[in-house]
Write a protein that holds these residues in place. Structure first.
Motif, PDB file in Angstrom:
ATOM      1  N   LEU A  94       1.221  -1.344   0.158  1.00 52.04           N
ATOM      2  CA  LEU A  94       0.194  -0.109  -0.174  1.00 52.04           C
ATOM      3  C   LEU A  94       0.813   0.940   0.058  1.00 52.04           C
ATOM      4  O   LEU A  94       2.257   1.288   0.375  1.00 52.04           O
ATOM      5  N   LYS A  95       0.246   1.881  -0.616  1.00 54.31           N
ATOM      6  CA  LYS A  95       1.184   3.591  -0.333  1.00 54.31           C
ATOM      7  C   LYS A  95       0.894   3.983   0.883  1.00 54.31           C
ATOM      8  O   LYS A  95       0.284   3.296   1.508  1.00 54.31           O
ATOM      9  N   PRO A  96       2.274   5.078   1.395  1.00 56.38           N
ATOM     10  CA  PRO A  96       2.612   5.985   2.254  1.00 56.38           C
ATOM     11  C   PRO A  96       1.051   6.575   2.760  1.00 56.38           C
ATOM     12  O   PRO A  96       0.361   6.918   1.971  1.00 56.38           O
ATOM     13  N   ASP A  97       0.557   6.471   3.908  1.00 59.93           N
ATOM     14  CA  ASP A  97      -0.340   7.251   4.165  1.00 59.93           C
ATOM     15  C   ASP A  97      -0.461   8.757   3.784  1.00 59.93           C
ATOM     16  O   ASP A  97       0.464   9.055   4.145  1.00 59.93           O
ATOM     17  N   PRO A  98      -1.186   9.351   3.848  1.00 63.96           N
ATOM     18  CA  PRO A  98      -1.729  10.692   3.095  1.00 63.96           C
ATOM     19  C   PRO A  98      -0.711  11.239   4.323  1.00 63.96           C
ATOM     20  O   PRO A  98      -1.251  10.999   5.223  1.00 63.96           O
ATOM     21  N   VAL A  99      -0.346  12.587   3.772  1.00 59.96           N
ATOM     22  CA  VAL A  99      -0.173  14.003   4.607  1.00 59.96           C
ATOM     23  C   VAL A  99      -0.736  14.666   4.562  1.00 59.96           C
ATOM     24  O   VAL A  99      -1.323  15.055   3.876  1.00 59.96           O
ATOM     25  N   LYS A 100      -0.743  15.109   6.146  1.00 63.37           N
ATOM     26  CA  LYS A 100      -1.963  16.022   6.400  1.00 63.37           C
ATOM     27  C   LYS A 100      -1.508  17.446   5.332  1.00 63.37           C
ATOM     28  O   LYS A 100      -0.450  17.884   5.320  1.00 63.37           O
ATOM     29  N   ALA A 101      -2.724  17.346   4.826  1.00 60.17           N
ATOM     30  CA  ALA A 101      -2.734  19.255   4.748  1.00 60.17           C
ATOM     31  C   ALA A 101      -2.456  20.333   5.210  1.00 60.17           C
ATOM     32  O   ALA A 101      -2.989  20.309   6.705  1.00 60.17           O
ATOM     33  N   GLY A 102      -2.334  20.732   4.583  1.00 56.51           N
ATOM     34  CA  GLY A 102      -2.850  22.386   4.802  1.00 56.51           C
ATOM     35  C   GLY A 102      -4.512  22.984   5.194  1.00 56.51           C
ATOM     36  O   GLY A 102      -4.854  21.769   5.081  1.00 56.51           O
ATOM     37  N   PRO A 103      -4.283  24.137   5.101  1.00 52.86           N
ATOM     38  CA  PRO A 103      -5.666  24.983   6.093  1.00 52.86           C
ATOM     39  C   PRO A 103      -6.537  24.670   5.325  1.00 52.86           C
ATOM     40  O   PRO A 103      -5.548  24.816   3.475  1.00 52.86           O
ATOM     41  N   SER A 104      -7.692  24.092   5.248  1.00 50.68           N
ATOM     42  CA  SER A 104      -9.020  24.698   4.501  1.00 50.68           C
ATOM     43  C   SER A 104      -9.091  25.485   3.309  1.00 50.68           C
ATOM     44  O   SER A 104      -8.310  26.995   4.529  1.00 50.68           O
ATOM     45  N   PRO A 105     -10.098  25.622   2.385  1.00 55.26           N
ATOM     46  CA  PRO A 105      -9.840  27.172   2.067  1.00 55.26           C
ATOM     47  C   PRO A 105     -11.201  28.368   2.680  1.00 55.26           C
ATOM     48  O   PRO A 105     -10.596  29.099   2.647  1.00 55.26           O
ATOM     49  N   MET A 106     -11.777  27.444   3.612  1.00 57.88           N
ATOM     50  CA  MET A 106     -12.773  27.640   4.582  1.00 57.88           C
ATOM     51  C   MET A 106     -11.819  28.550   5.789  1.00 57.88           C
ATOM     52  O   MET A 106     -11.713  30.191   6.415  1.00 57.88           O
ATOM     53  N   GLU A 107     -11.064  28.161   5.920  1.00 53.81           N
ATOM     54  CA  GLU A 107      -9.732  27.783   7.192  1.00 53.81           C
ATOM     55  C   GLU A 107      -9.213  29.438   6.628  1.00 53.81           C
ATOM     56  O   GLU A 107      -8.365  30.300   7.403  1.00 53.81           O
ATOM     57  N   THR A 108      -8.518  29.004   5.568  1.00 53.59           N
ATOM     58  CA  THR A 108      -7.555  30.402   5.106  1.00 53.59           C
ATOM     59  C   THR A 108      -8.130  31.305   5.039  1.00 53.59           C
ATOM     60  O   THR A 108      -7.792  32.184   5.236  1.00 53.59           O
ATOM     61  N   LYS A 109      -9.539  31.539   4.566  1.00 51.93           N
ATOM     62  CA  LYS A 109     -10.162  32.559   4.163  1.00 51.93           C
ATOM     63  C   LYS A 109     -10.317  33.241   5.771  1.00 51.93           C
ATOM     64  O   LYS A 109     -10.666  35.018   6.046  1.00 51.93           O
ATOM     65  N   LEU A 110     -10.826  32.213   6.962  1.00 55.16           N
ATOM     66  CA  LEU A 110     -11.428  32.993   7.723  1.00 55.16           C
ATOM     67  C   LEU A 110      -9.430  33.783   8.706  1.00 55.16           C
ATOM     68  O   LEU A 110     -10.151  34.582   9.107  1.00 55.16           O
ATOM     69  N   LYS A 111      -8.461  33.159   7.966  1.00 57.75           N
ATOM     70  CA  LYS A 111      -7.118  33.622   8.760  1.00 57.75           C
ATOM     71  C   LYS A 111      -6.931  34.766   7.722  1.00 57.75           C
ATOM     72  O   LYS A 111      -6.594  35.686   9.144  1.00 57.75           O
ATOM     73  N   ASN A 112      -7.876  34.779   6.946  1.00 55.66           N
ATOM     74  CA  ASN A 112      -6.604  36.147   6.102  1.00 55.66           C
ATOM     75  C   ASN A 112      -8.032  37.518   6.793  1.00 55.66           C
ATOM     76  O   ASN A 112      -7.633  38.254   7.107  1.00 55.66           O
ATOM     77  N   ARG A 113      -9.600  36.962   7.181  1.00 57.35           N
ATOM     78  CA  ARG A 113     -10.307  37.788   7.455  1.00 57.35           C
ATOM     79  C   ARG A 113      -9.620  38.175   8.648  1.00 57.35           C
ATOM     80  O   ARG A 113      -9.824  39.434   8.957  1.00 57.35           O
ATOM     81  N   VAL A 114      -8.976  37.106   9.759  1.00 57.13           N
ATOM     82  CA  VAL A 114      -8.744  37.577  11.092  1.00 57.13           C
ATOM     83  C   VAL A 114      -7.457  38.818  11.010  1.00 57.13           C
ATOM     84  O   VAL A 114      -7.592  39.774  11.709  1.00 57.13           O
ATOM     85  N   GLU A 115      -6.498  38.782   9.883  1.00 59.39           N
ATOM     86  CA  GLU A 115      -5.413  39.209   9.752  1.00 59.39           C
ATOM     87  C   GLU A 115      -5.760  40.444   9.199  1.00 59.39           C
ATOM     88  O   GLU A 115      -5.636  42.054   9.896  1.00 59.39           O
ATOM     89  N   GLU A 116      -7.129  40.807   8.735  1.00 53.54           N
ATOM     90  CA  GLU A 116      -7.290  41.327   8.233  1.00 53.54           C
ATOM     91  C   GLU A 116      -8.205  43.120   9.440  1.00 53.54           C
ATOM     92  O   GLU A 116      -7.561  44.160   9.437  1.00 53.54           O
TER      93      GLU A 116
END
Length: 201
Positions: free
Chosen positions: A126-148
């Motif tokens: 089997l292939k290696p376990d998937p790697v944890k992805a970066g933040p989801s689009p919603m999380e990125t959007k919320l983070k950008n909003r908080v920074e703004e």
């Protein structure tokens, strides 16, 4: 449920689908035979015509069954993607591996071993376990909003502080002007007082 159980469940389902597809093809050929093979002897043209009729009908049945399997796999993959998204895991498939003859042979051996009575199941790499992805689009959007908002708040604080400083400077300037006017009046009074005192004494 571990990976092997999940694979066994899927392969069992697909084996049943393959059996149903073969049954559909047999029924198609039977229908053509009952409809076309009604004489005792046939010439070459008759045989070719019958074979062409069988080919066309089998092709339609085969295409329908393959499309059905493809759509079933798509729905299953969508389920896995939805589950992975909830866990913030990115799934990425290697389409080229689907055409890897060696991997396909390993998969076939693995399937046969799962449903055989020998009890020996070969190791399926089997292939290696998937790697944890970066933040989801919603999380990125919320983070950008908080920074703004944080930047806007900082600008507001700086603007407020600047206004307060300007107010203080204005007050200081006003007080300075008032002090100057007061000093000028005192000097004026002193200039008037000095001649008066000189005349008196």
């Amino acid at each position: 449920m571990n990976q092997e159980d999940e694979l066994k469940k899927y392969l069992g389902f697909m084996r049943k689908q393959r059996a149903d597809s073969i049954k559909e093809l047999k029924l198609t050929l039977k229908e053509v035979a009952e409809r076309r093979v009604v004489e005792t002897t046939y010439n070459c043209d008759d045989v070719r015509d019958i074979l062409h009729d069988a080919t066309v009908n089998c092709e339609a049945t085969f295409q329908s069954e393959v499309m059905l399997h493809s759509h079933m796999n798509m729905l299953l993959i969508q389920q896995y993607i939805a589950q992975a998204s909830k866990q913030n895991v990115a799934l990425k498939g290697d389409i080229r591996e689907l055409e890897d003859r060696k991997r396909l042979a390993e998969a076939a051996l693995f399937e046969e071993s799962l449903f055989s009575s020998t009890g020996h199941i070969p190791e399926l790499n089997l292939k290696p376990d998937p790697v944890k992805a970066g933040p989801s689009p919603m999380e990125t959007k919320l983070k950008n909003r908080v920074e703004e908002l944080e930047k806007a708040l900082l600008q507001l604080k700086l603007s407020t502080a600047s206004q307060k400083l300007q107010t203080k400077l204005d007050e200081t300037e006003s007080n300075k002007k008032a002090l100057l006017r007061l000093t000028e009046r005192v000097r004026a009074l002193e200039s008037v007082r000095d001649p008066f005192f000189k005349q008196t004494f």
